[in-house]
Write an enzyme that holds these catalytic residues in place. Structure first.
Site, PDB file in Angstrom:
ATOM      1  N   GLN A 198       0.842  -1.192   0.000  1.00  0.00           N
ATOM      2  CA  GLN A 198       0.000   0.000   0.000  1.00  0.00           C
ATOM      3  C   GLN A 198       0.883   1.250   0.000  1.00  0.00           C
ATOM      4  OE1 GLN A 198      -2.707  -2.056   3.305  1.00  0.00           O
ATOM      5  NE2 GLN A 198      -3.336   0.062   3.022  1.00  0.00           N
TER       6      GLN A 198
ATOM      7  N   PHE B  45      -6.016  -4.057   3.433  1.00  0.00           N
ATOM      8  CA  PHE B  45      -6.744  -3.837   4.694  1.00  0.00           C
ATOM      9  C   PHE B  45      -5.860  -3.240   5.781  1.00  0.00           C
ATOM     10  CE2 PHE B  45      -8.706  -7.538   2.531  1.00  0.00           C
ATOM     11  CZ  PHE B  45      -9.877  -6.932   2.170  1.00  0.00           C
TER      12      PHE B  45
ATOM     13  N   GLU C 164       0.296  -1.612   4.644  1.00  0.00           N
ATOM     14  CA  GLU C 164       0.669  -0.196   4.727  1.00  0.00           C
ATOM     15  C   GLU C 164       2.143  -0.108   5.113  1.00  0.00           C
ATOM     16  OE1 GLU C 164      -1.967   2.388   6.974  1.00  0.00           O
ATOM     17  OE2 GLU C 164      -0.439   3.943   7.100  1.00  0.00           O
TER      18      GLU C 164
ATOM     19  N   ARG D 220      -5.135   7.450  16.845  1.00  0.00           N
ATOM     20  CA  ARG D 220      -6.495   7.405  16.289  1.00  0.00           C
ATOM     21  C   ARG D 220      -7.490   6.807  17.304  1.00  0.00           C
ATOM     22  NH1 ARG D 220      -9.303   8.347  11.405  1.00  0.00           N
ATOM     23  NH2 ARG D 220      -7.536   8.797  10.050  1.00  0.00           N
TER      24      ARG D 220
ATOM     25  N   ARG E  94      -7.880  -1.680   8.891  1.00  0.00           N
ATOM     26  CA  ARG E  94      -9.143  -0.974   8.638  1.00  0.00           C
ATOM     27  C   ARG E  94      -9.768  -0.377   9.911  1.00  0.00           C
ATOM     28  NH1 ARG E  94     -13.069  -3.829   4.238  1.00  0.00           N
ATOM     29  NH2 ARG E  94     -13.838  -1.957   3.241  1.00  0.00           N
TER      30      ARG E  94
ATOM     31  N   THR F 175      -4.095  11.099  10.301  1.00  0.00           N
ATOM     32  CA  THR F 175      -4.032  11.881  11.528  1.00  0.00           C
ATOM     33  C   THR F 175      -2.724  12.666  11.598  1.00  0.00           C
ATOM     34  OG1 THR F 175      -3.144   9.935  12.633  1.00  0.00           O
ATOM     35  CG2 THR F 175      -5.514  10.326  12.825  1.00  0.00           C
TER      36      THR F 175
ATOM     37  N   ALA G  79      -5.942   5.317   5.281  1.00  0.00           N
ATOM     38  CA  ALA G  79      -6.743   6.341   5.962  1.00  0.00           C
ATOM     39  C   ALA G  79      -8.023   6.684   5.195  1.00  0.00           C
ATOM     40  CB  ALA G  79      -5.902   7.604   6.224  1.00  0.00           C
TER      41      ALA G  79
ATOM     42  N   GLU H 187     -13.009   2.739   5.406  1.00  0.00           N
ATOM     43  CA  GLU H 187     -12.955   2.200   6.759  1.00  0.00           C
ATOM     44  C   GLU H 187     -14.225   2.377   7.597  1.00  0.00           C
ATOM     45  OE1 GLU H 187      -9.276   4.578   7.123  1.00  0.00           O
ATOM     46  OE2 GLU H 187      -8.582   2.938   8.388  1.00  0.00           O
TER      47      GLU H 187
HETATM   48  N1  MTE Z   1     -11.374  -2.842   0.270  1.00  0.00           N
HETATM   49  C1  MTE Z   1     -10.821  -3.905  -0.344  1.00  0.00           C
HETATM   50  N2  MTE Z   1     -11.548  -4.595  -1.232  1.00  0.00           N
HETATM   51  N3  MTE Z   1      -9.532  -4.284  -0.084  1.00  0.00           N
HETATM   52  C2  MTE Z   1      -8.772  -3.620   0.843  1.00  0.00           C
HETATM   53  O1  MTE Z   1      -7.615  -3.992   1.061  1.00  0.00           O
HETATM   54  N4  MTE Z   1      -8.642  -1.779   2.476  1.00  0.00           N
HETATM   55  C3  MTE Z   1      -9.416  -0.921   3.369  1.00  0.00           C
HETATM   56  C4  MTE Z   1     -10.483  -0.170   2.588  1.00  0.00           C
HETATM   57  N5  MTE Z   1     -11.226  -1.053   1.756  1.00  0.00           N
HETATM   58  C5  MTE Z   1      -9.333  -2.511   1.519  1.00  0.00           C
HETATM   59  C6  MTE Z   1     -10.655  -2.146   1.178  1.00  0.00           C
HETATM   60  C7  MTE Z   1      -8.588   0.051   4.085  1.00  0.00           C
HETATM   61  S1  MTE Z   1      -7.800  -0.431   5.493  1.00  0.00           S
HETATM   62  C8  MTE Z   1      -8.472   1.337   3.665  1.00  0.00           C
HETATM   63  S2  MTE Z   1      -7.581   2.475   4.526  1.00  0.00           S
HETATM   64  C9  MTE Z   1      -9.107   1.791   2.425  1.00  0.00           C
HETATM   65  O2  MTE Z   1      -9.834   0.766   1.755  1.00  0.00           O
HETATM   66  C10 MTE Z   1      -8.024   2.315   1.490  1.00  0.00           C
HETATM   67  O3  MTE Z   1      -8.530   2.704   0.269  1.00  0.00           O
HETATM   68  P1  MTE Z   1      -9.229   4.138   0.072  1.00  0.00           P
HETATM   69  O4  MTE Z   1      -8.362   5.136   0.724  1.00  0.00           O
HETATM   70  O5  MTE Z   1      -9.291   4.254  -1.402  1.00  0.00           O
HETATM   71  O6  MTE Z   1     -10.575   4.033   0.719  1.00  0.00           O
HETATM   72  N1  HPA Z   2      -4.574   6.132   8.901  1.00  0.00           N
HETATM   73  C1  HPA Z   2      -3.825   5.252   8.245  1.00  0.00           C
HETATM   74  N2  HPA Z   2      -2.524   5.317   8.198  1.00  0.00           N
HETATM   75  C2  HPA Z   2      -1.918   6.315   8.853  1.00  0.00           C
HETATM   76  C3  HPA Z   2      -2.643   7.262   9.550  1.00  0.00           C
HETATM   77  C4  HPA Z   2      -4.038   7.171   9.575  1.00  0.00           C
HETATM   78  O1  HPA Z   2      -4.726   7.988  10.182  1.00  0.00           O
HETATM   79  N3  HPA Z   2      -1.781   8.129  10.101  1.00  0.00           N
HETATM   80  C5  HPA Z   2      -0.566   7.696   9.748  1.00  0.00           C
HETATM   81  N4  HPA Z   2      -0.635   6.600   8.991  1.00  0.00           N
HETATM   82 MO1  MOS Z   3      -6.188   1.415   6.116  1.00  0.00          MO
HETATM   83  S1  MOS Z   3      -5.944   0.590   8.006  1.00  0.00           S
HETATM   84  O1  MOS Z   3      -5.693   3.029   6.684  1.00  0.00           O
HETATM   85  O2  MOS Z   3      -4.792   0.825   5.342  1.00  0.00           O
END
Ligand code: MTE
Ligand code: HPA
Ligand code: MOS
Length: 774
Positions: free
Chosen positions: A215, A246, A250, A328, A360, A458, A527, A730
């Protein structure tokens, strides 16, 4: 499973808060997914002569390494070389926030599964065989597996953090009711379908390209450069997509990429390292288990006047992202409620588990479970339903969060009231009560779960992204951003943005791989902010190109720029179609030597946070919603089903309703899994017991709720959300917290002696014991 329209006779009310799936764009990845054509790290066409690597990891959770004998492994036919910390040319350090994590153990091991060496061989099979031949002698040291134990021994990652608002001590003295208690929420395994992995290949001049399932491409690049002791520009990271992240990728996709690159650095040959499921489960961190204690004070009319909590985060053996996750937890400690006096503290406790990491919700769910527990406890003791207390304390416009941000465009009450009316919750509650009167072997429970989740990293400086947009001379478009597609549909959203601005069909837009040579210095895709940040950058780049193209068009058509619009692949003048097509316009621009490439940088405006005061405005906006969950418990067996989950969710103005609905449903099920069935277990020696899918249960088709209904809340959205379409990744996970309390209410209906416990997950075993608790 999903119904666009709920079964209700309140159609007029419904129309006010719903809309059909009108903006539904299919996730573009679904075409290759269903054909099995989507590419993951394990699908990379590897070069001839590529070596395969397997990680040798610690068989003990804590100890001094007395000796390691690699000689038999090294002698095995087909083994090329075994790398240890001694082979690291730069620094043996991969910590993202705190420099406390070695890539390979040196003299000590700190968790079971901690990488010690990398075995590189002609095949993965040979490398695995070689791993069996390594002999290690470890002098064992005391093992800490729980946060409480760590606290007792003073074992911490960093200094504690505290948020405070008002004066809790003084207020408790004046409260009608004060309750205290303890809670536990367990970890959670990410179980991304694609395990961790990377493929490193040597380029000329000592440059290395890594295909990584991460990620955070920049984190991988920066850490690899640091470990190898070379400049970042020598390392290129490329990501096509992830089979799920998920949060688990990261930070924790990094070590495997660095290891593969280290071997490539020494061998000048490609190296592939993809963890198998067992290795992944053992070696990687999970959601943080939390042991917490709370004190809640209420007035006679059930207003929460004061809330105090101490969160013990089980961080594992190194910091990883724990400090940010802990933060958070504090941000979300009061969930959707206004509490005028708050005092919360989080301690990141250092234990001998694999470093726990982003998952997540990023610590938010853990914080929210505690206040929901405190409310359930108070409700039980006072003799009202939790709903009464929840409802009496929902956030209002201009309420202040404990961190100083003033709540704006608050939808807490709106979503709550909408859920109540649209889903006719009074009738639902009656149904549950009636059922419980008539049945003694089965009991139903119902719970409400409001959510409020802040959108932005954050850590304010992380809130930025870039986009690089090329229009090719045939009018097709290629876009690079920092966004990593991991199933959440962000690539489709990027395509929609560009297709809309250029007014060309979505087929004309291609989203390129995420690559550090095209978009540099990126924040991870996390995030829930990926679409906002990268979408805004894409918008800026596309708009800049359109402005440039309008000049070309105005000259070609001899009209004023302001009269020009792009529509359906043609140039329109005063909303009338001209003869000039998009493709012809691009040709003309080429002939005029106009740049058809644009790079844009977006940084979220207005946000700030002062860590010395623990006050500020860290979030661009909040996402709201309310879920109503009902369950039926089989009181002979302790097994249960979820009858329905009905949600009113604040999408703002959803730009891709199908994708967003998928996010809501997926997150909900993941949240229910965390709260009810996914049980991580380590023994007291720190060995992972739930190390396979036979011992770690995640929700399957049979355990998802019978009915899942999601009604979009018609809201204005927010300027800082992409196209006013609020982040969705999330927040809905936290609807799943309601599942715990629905079960608890069913247990209460069966067993008047049940002594409320807040110990998640609420597995069937725990349900059974609670049903018959004396
Ligand atoms: N949805 C799917 N299908 N697969 C994933 O790995 N990760 C989740 C969420 N939805 C995830 C998911 C998490 S932890 C986050 S932070 C967000 O997607 C990241 O993507 P976004 O910032 O585009 O929402
Ligand atoms: N979300 C996800 N990843 C992060 C954050 C957060 O708020 N802050 C630093 N890394
Ligand atoms: Mo989502 S836990 O911020 O990758």
């Amino acid at each position: 499973m999903h119904k666009n329209k709920p079964h209700t006779n309140l159609d007029s009310k419904l129309d006010a808060v719903t809309k059909s799936l009108k903006n539904s764009v299919k996730n573009r990845d679904s075409y290759t997914h269903v054909r099995g054509e989507s590419l993951y790290v394990d699908d990379v066409n590897i070069r001839q002569g590529t070596f395969h690597a397997v990680v040798y990891d610690s068989p003990k959770a804590h100890g001094k390494i007395i000796s390691i004998d690699y000689s038999k492994a090294e002698a095995l036919e087909g083994v090329e070389r075994i790398f240890t910390y001694k082979d690291i040319p730069g620094v043996n350090e991969i910590g993202g926030i705190i420099a406390d994590e070695p890539l390979f153990a040196e003299n000590e091991v700190h968790f079971w599964g901690m990488p010690i060496a990398l075995i590189v061989a002609e095949t993965e099979f040979i490398a695995r065989q070689a791993r069996q031949l390594i002999a290690i002698e470890i002098e064992e040291l005391p093992v800490i597996t729980t946060a409480k134990e760590a606290k007792a021994k003073g074992s911490f990652i960093n200094a504690p953090r505290s948020f405070s608002l008002g004066d809790t001590e003084k207020t408790f003295a004046n409260c009608e009711y004060v309750f205290e208690g303890e809670t536990f929420s367990n970890g959670q395994e990410h179980l991304y379908i694609e395990t961790q992995g990377a493929y490193a290949e040597p380029l000329e001049n000592g440059n290395i390209k890594i295909t990584s399932s991460t990620q955070g491409p920049t984190a991988v690049q920066a850490t690899t450069a640091r470990v190898l002791g070379i400049a970042m520009h020598k390392i290129e990271i490329d990501v096509t997509r992830l089979g799920g992240g998920f949060g688990g990728k990261e930070d924790q996709a990094t070590p495997w990429a660095v290891m593969a690159a280290l071997a490539t650095y020494h061998l000048n040959q490609s190296v592939k390292l993809v963890l198998n499921r067992h290795d992944d489960l053992r070696m990687t961190g999970k959601r943080h288990p939390y042991e917490s204690s709370y004190k809640i004070g209420l007035s006679k009319d059930l207003k929460i006047l004061a809330y105090q909590a101490e969160f013990l985060q089980n961080s594992g053996a190194a910091a990883d992202l724990s400090p940010a996750i802990a933060e958070r937890t504090l941000f979300h400690a009061t969930n959707s409620y206004y509490v005028p006096n708050v005092s919360t503290t989080v301690l990141s406790c250092k234990t001998n588990l694999p470093p726990n990491t982003a998952f997540r919700g990023f610590g938010g769910p853990q914080g929210m479970f505690v206040i929901e527990s405190a409310i359930a406890k108070a409700a039980h003791e006072i003799g009202v339903s939790s709903k009464t207390i929840q409802e009496a304390n929902l956030l209002d416009e201009n309420d202040m969060f404990s961190y100083g941000q003033i709540a704006k465009q608050v939808e807490a009450k709106n979503s709550w009231n909408s859920a109540k009316s649209v889903f006719n919750s009074d009738a639902l509650e009656l149904e549950v009560a009636d059922f419980n009167k008539l049945n003694s072997d089965f009991k139903k429970g119902i719970a409400f779960m409001p959510i409020t989740f802040g959108i932005s990293f954050t850590n304010t400086p992380m809130n930025h992204a870039r986009a690089l947009v090329h229009i090719y001379l045939d009018g097709s478009v290629g876009i690079s951003t920092a966004a990593v597609e991991m199933g959440q549909g962000v690539n489709t959203k990027m395509m929609q943005i560009a297709a809309d601005i250029f007014s060309v069909p979505i087929e004309k837009i291609k989203i390129e791989t995420t690559n550090t040579t095209r978009v540099a210095n990126t924040s991870p895709s996390a995030a829930s902010s990926t679409a906002d940040l990268n979408g805004k950058a894409t918008q800026m780049a596309c708009n800049a190109l359109v402005e440039r193209l309008k000049i070309v068009a105005s000259e070609a058509l001899d009209v004023s720029e302001i009269d020009i619009t792009l529509q359906d692949e043609f140039i329109y003048v005063n909303h009338k179609k001209s003869d000039l097509s998009w493709t012809e316009l691009i040709s003309k621009a080429m002939l005029k030597r106009v740049a058809l490439t644009e790079n844009a940088h977006y940084a979220t405006p207005e946000i700030h946070f002062d860590k010395t005061k623990e006050k500020g405005h860290p979030f661009a906006y909040h996402v709201y919603g309310t879920a109503i969950i009902t369950t039926t418990v089989d009181c002979t067996r302790g097994t249960y089903e979820f009858d329905s989950v009905k949600m009113v969710h604040d999408y703002g103005k959803s730009m891709s309703e199908g994708i967003d609905l998928g996010q809501v449903e997926g997150a909900l099920i993941q949240g229910i899994g965390w709260m009810t069935m996914e049980e991580i277990a380590y023994n007291e020696d720190g060995k992972l017991l739930s190390n396979a899918l036979s011992t770690y249960k995640i929700p399957d088709l049979f355990s998802v709720p019978k009915i899942v209904e999601t009604i979009p809340l018609e809201t204005e959205g927010h300027e800082q959300a992409i196209l006013k379409s609020k982040a969705v990744g999330e927040p809905p996970l936290m609807y799943g917290i309601g599942a715990y309390f629905a079960l608890q209410n069913a247990i209460k209906a069966f067993n008047p002696n049940y002594n409320l416990k807040f110990h998640a997950p609420m597995t069937p075993e725990k349900v059974l014991m609670s049903l018959y608790q004396k």
